[in-house]
Design a protein around this motif. Structure first.
Motif, PDB file in Angstrom:
ATOM      1  N   PRO A 172       0.590  -1.221   0.286  1.00  0.00           N
ATOM      2  CA  PRO A 172      -0.183   0.143   0.216  1.00  0.00           C
ATOM      3  C   PRO A 172       0.610   1.333  -0.145  1.00  0.00           C
ATOM      4  O   PRO A 172       0.244   2.176  -0.817  1.00  0.00           O
ATOM      5  N   GLU A 173       1.797   1.384   1.002  1.00  0.00           N
ATOM      6  CA  GLU A 173       2.635   2.913   1.032  1.00  0.00           C
ATOM      7  C   GLU A 173       3.661   2.969  -0.768  1.00  0.00           C
ATOM      8  O   GLU A 173       3.943   4.223  -1.175  1.00  0.00           O
ATOM      9  N   GLU A 174       3.845   1.949  -1.339  1.00  0.00           N
ATOM     10  CA  GLU A 174       3.860   1.680  -2.450  1.00  0.00           C
ATOM     11  C   GLU A 174       2.961   2.746  -3.901  1.00  0.00           C
ATOM     12  O   GLU A 174       3.768   3.275  -4.233  1.00  0.00           O
ATOM     13  N   GLY A 175       2.189   1.586  -3.473  1.00  0.00           N
ATOM     14  CA  GLY A 175       1.119   2.208  -4.165  1.00  0.00           C
ATOM     15  C   GLY A 175       1.020   3.887  -4.146  1.00  0.00           C
ATOM     16  O   GLY A 175       0.338   4.326  -4.756  1.00  0.00           O
ATOM     17  N   PHE A 176       0.937   4.322  -3.090  1.00  0.00           N
ATOM     18  CA  PHE A 176       0.423   5.674  -2.341  1.00  0.00           C
ATOM     19  C   PHE A 176       1.729   6.509  -3.139  1.00  0.00           C
ATOM     20  O   PHE A 176       1.384   7.581  -4.144  1.00  0.00           O
ATOM     21  N   VAL A 177       2.563   5.870  -3.160  1.00  0.00           N
ATOM     22  CA  VAL A 177       4.102   7.432  -3.854  1.00  0.00           C
ATOM     23  C   VAL A 177       4.169   6.522  -4.994  1.00  0.00           C
ATOM     24  O   VAL A 177       3.869   8.052  -5.860  1.00  0.00           O
ATOM     25  N   LEU A 178       3.696   5.563  -5.746  1.00  0.00           N
ATOM     26  CA  LEU A 178       3.290   6.059  -7.385  1.00  0.00           C
ATOM     27  C   LEU A 178       2.284   6.713  -7.443  1.00  0.00           C
ATOM     28  O   LEU A 178       2.634   7.843  -8.954  1.00  0.00           O
ATOM     29  N   SER A 179       1.232   7.362  -6.962  1.00  0.00           N
ATOM     30  CA  SER A 179       0.006   7.905  -7.002  1.00  0.00           C
ATOM     31  C   SER A 179       0.855   8.954  -7.250  1.00  0.00           C
ATOM     32  O   SER A 179      -0.550   9.981  -7.760  1.00  0.00           O
ATOM     33  N   ARG A 180       1.546   9.366  -7.088  1.00  0.00           N
ATOM     34  CA  ARG A 180       1.607  11.000  -6.327  1.00  0.00           C
ATOM     35  C   ARG A 180       3.212  11.569  -7.470  1.00  0.00           C
ATOM     36  O   ARG A 180       3.514  12.824  -7.534  1.00  0.00           O
ATOM     37  N   ILE A 181       3.633  10.134  -7.904  1.00  0.00           N
ATOM     38  CA  ILE A 181       4.568  10.777  -9.425  1.00  0.00           C
ATOM     39  C   ILE A 181       3.516  10.727 -10.675  1.00  0.00           C
ATOM     40  O   ILE A 181       3.273  10.313 -11.511  1.00  0.00           O
ATOM     41  N   ASN A 182       4.236  12.160 -11.501  1.00  0.00           N
ATOM     42  CA  ASN A 182       3.946  12.604 -12.714  1.00  0.00           C
ATOM     43  C   ASN A 182       5.268  12.777 -13.318  1.00  0.00           C
ATOM     44  O   ASN A 182       4.603  13.852 -14.519  1.00  0.00           O
ATOM     45  N   GLY A 183       5.545  13.205 -12.825  1.00  0.00           N
ATOM     46  CA  GLY A 183       7.134  13.071 -13.727  1.00  0.00           C
ATOM     47  C   GLY A 183       7.206  15.129 -13.984  1.00  0.00           C
ATOM     48  O   GLY A 183       8.203  15.408 -14.663  1.00  0.00           O
ATOM     49  N   LEU A 184       6.387  15.156 -13.063  1.00  0.00           N
ATOM     50  CA  LEU A 184       6.600  17.396 -13.337  1.00  0.00           C
ATOM     51  C   LEU A 184       7.468  17.481 -11.833  1.00  0.00           C
ATOM     52  O   LEU A 184       8.101  19.019 -12.227  1.00  0.00           O
ATOM     53  N   TYR A 185       7.644  17.263 -10.706  1.00  0.00           N
ATOM     54  CA  TYR A 185       7.797  17.685  -9.843  1.00  0.00           C
ATOM     55  C   TYR A 185       9.100  17.194  -8.993  1.00  0.00           C
ATOM     56  O   TYR A 185       9.376  16.037  -9.077  1.00  0.00           O
TER      57      TYR A 185
END
Length: 387
Positions: free
Chosen positions: A325-338
């Motif tokens: 779950p913690e890995e999935g949350f991190v992935l959900s915040r990655i968009n290649g912009l920041y």
């Protein structure tokens, strides 16, 4: 470029052959449904193997084969912590075992751990591509072919054995006369232990042989009609080498993970030590010391600088991964912009933990880093806007 995938699409034997032919170095991590195994390679040769399966620990053989008691193993593990010497080497130096005895156990432990992987039909794998482990030790230097040919034979026979014998907890017995003259000395020793009271695993431990050898012997005897099998007893049998190991064994596993480059796993293990043994000062102190080493290692990477993280896989490919779950949350915040310094404050939990999660996802080829571009040229609105 990260080397990663799943055994569903690249069987273990093919993966091992590719590493050998490429003369790769580093640690191959394979995460199955129940257990995680790691194989250290140097120039395509197998140097060491670790596993979190307690039946694949060195202590299982040392206690199960009668070389040490549970209490003696606990003392040896404590001594190992202070002297920073491999457990096998410590046993030789102390005169408890000969070099040949230690070498035999380590080789059998290594073979059993690798042979089992030949039966895995799925499991996520990734190669931690590092030149050398963080601790020097005498490696095995075994060629991959050493494992593949015998491993393939044992895997084929194990599948047939499982049609008659579900697991080694079953109890074999002799029901008809056996031609002892046709048996080897090892088979004779196994025959004398088939008294209808001991499990297959117990017989293997008593005779100091791998469980597969007993399974194969019993299987062929059952096919010939001279052996029979009883179901396991209801009595709970403790796994040898696990009594009293407590936090010292957990710290040892965490240090092994650190040594082989699996930093996030080392962090998870040290957190387990702190949670379970919060009232044991020595346990907490050693967990904290390892955490400081992790902080030093992560500082050597680019994860503290102005870099931008982006997905290395498609969303569909990520959907097939077995992520916590913690890995999935991190992935959900990655968009290649920041950049990472912008993203990390938005993630729950300690900064080090999130850095290690991202580091692990990069090792597995799920994330990648691109060169940071000037934020002034980017959108400055939204939750990560620059102040």
């Amino acid at each position: 470029m990260a080397v990663s995938g799943n055994l569903r699409s690249m069987p273990f034997a093919d993966l091992m052959q590719w590493i050998a032919m490429s003369q790769k170095g580093g640690t191959l991590v394979i995460k199955g449904r129940r257990f995680t195994k790691k194989i250290l390679f140097r120039q395509g040769l197998v140097e060491a193997v670790t596993s979190n399966n307690p039946r694949e620990h060195l202590g299982y053989y040392l206690v199960g084969w009668g070389y040490l008691s549970e209490e003696e193993l606990t003392r040896m593990l404590s001594l190992q912590q202070t002297q920073k010497v491999a457990l096998g080497e410590l046993l030789v130096q102390s005169g408890r075992m000969t070099r040949d005895e230690v070498d035999r156990i380590i080789r059998i432990k290594t073979e059993v751990t690798v042979y089992d992987l030949m039966l895995w039909e799925e499991g996520e794998f990734f190669l931690l591509d590092e030149d050398a482990p963080r601790r020097e030790f005498q490696g095995l230097g075994l060629a991959v072919d050493h494992f593949l040919f015998e491993g393939a034979r044992q895997a084929d026979e194990t599948r047939r054995i499982r049609e008659l014998i579900a697991d080694p907890s079953h109890i074999p017995s002799v029901v008809q006369a056996v031609d002892e003259a046709s048996l080897s000395p090892q088979q004779l020793a196994l025959l004398w232990e088939l008294n209808g009271e001991q499990s297959i695993e117990a017989i293997a431990l008593r005779c100091r042989v791998p469980v597969f050898e007993v399974l194969s012997f019993v299987y062929h005897g059952m096919r010939a009609g001279v052996f029979a099998l009883k179901p396991p007893t209801d009595k709970i049998t403790r796994i040898p080498g696990t009594t009293g190991a407590s936090w010292k064994e957990l710290i040892r596993e965490a240090e092994n993970s650190f040594t082989l480059g699996d930093l996030y796993e080392a962090y998870r293990q040290l957190c387990t030590v702190r949670d379970r043994f919060a009232t044991v000062p020595d346990a907490v102190a050693q967990a904290n010391a390892l955490e400081r080493k992790l902080e030093v290692e992560i500082a050597k990477t680019s994860l503290g600088s102005e870099v931008i993280v982006e997905l290395a896989l498609s969303l569909q490919e990520i959907g097939y991964l077995n992520c916590a779950p913690e890995e999935g949350f991190v992935l959900s915040r990655i968009n290649g912009l920041y950049t990472l310094p912008q993203i990390l404050p938005q993630l729950p939990g300690p900064k080090l933990k999130n850095q290690l999660i991202i580091h692990n996802l990069m090792q597995r080829g799920i994330l990648k880093i691109q060169e940071s571009r000037a934020l002034g040229k980017r959108e400055t609105t939204g939750p990560f806007r620059r102040h």
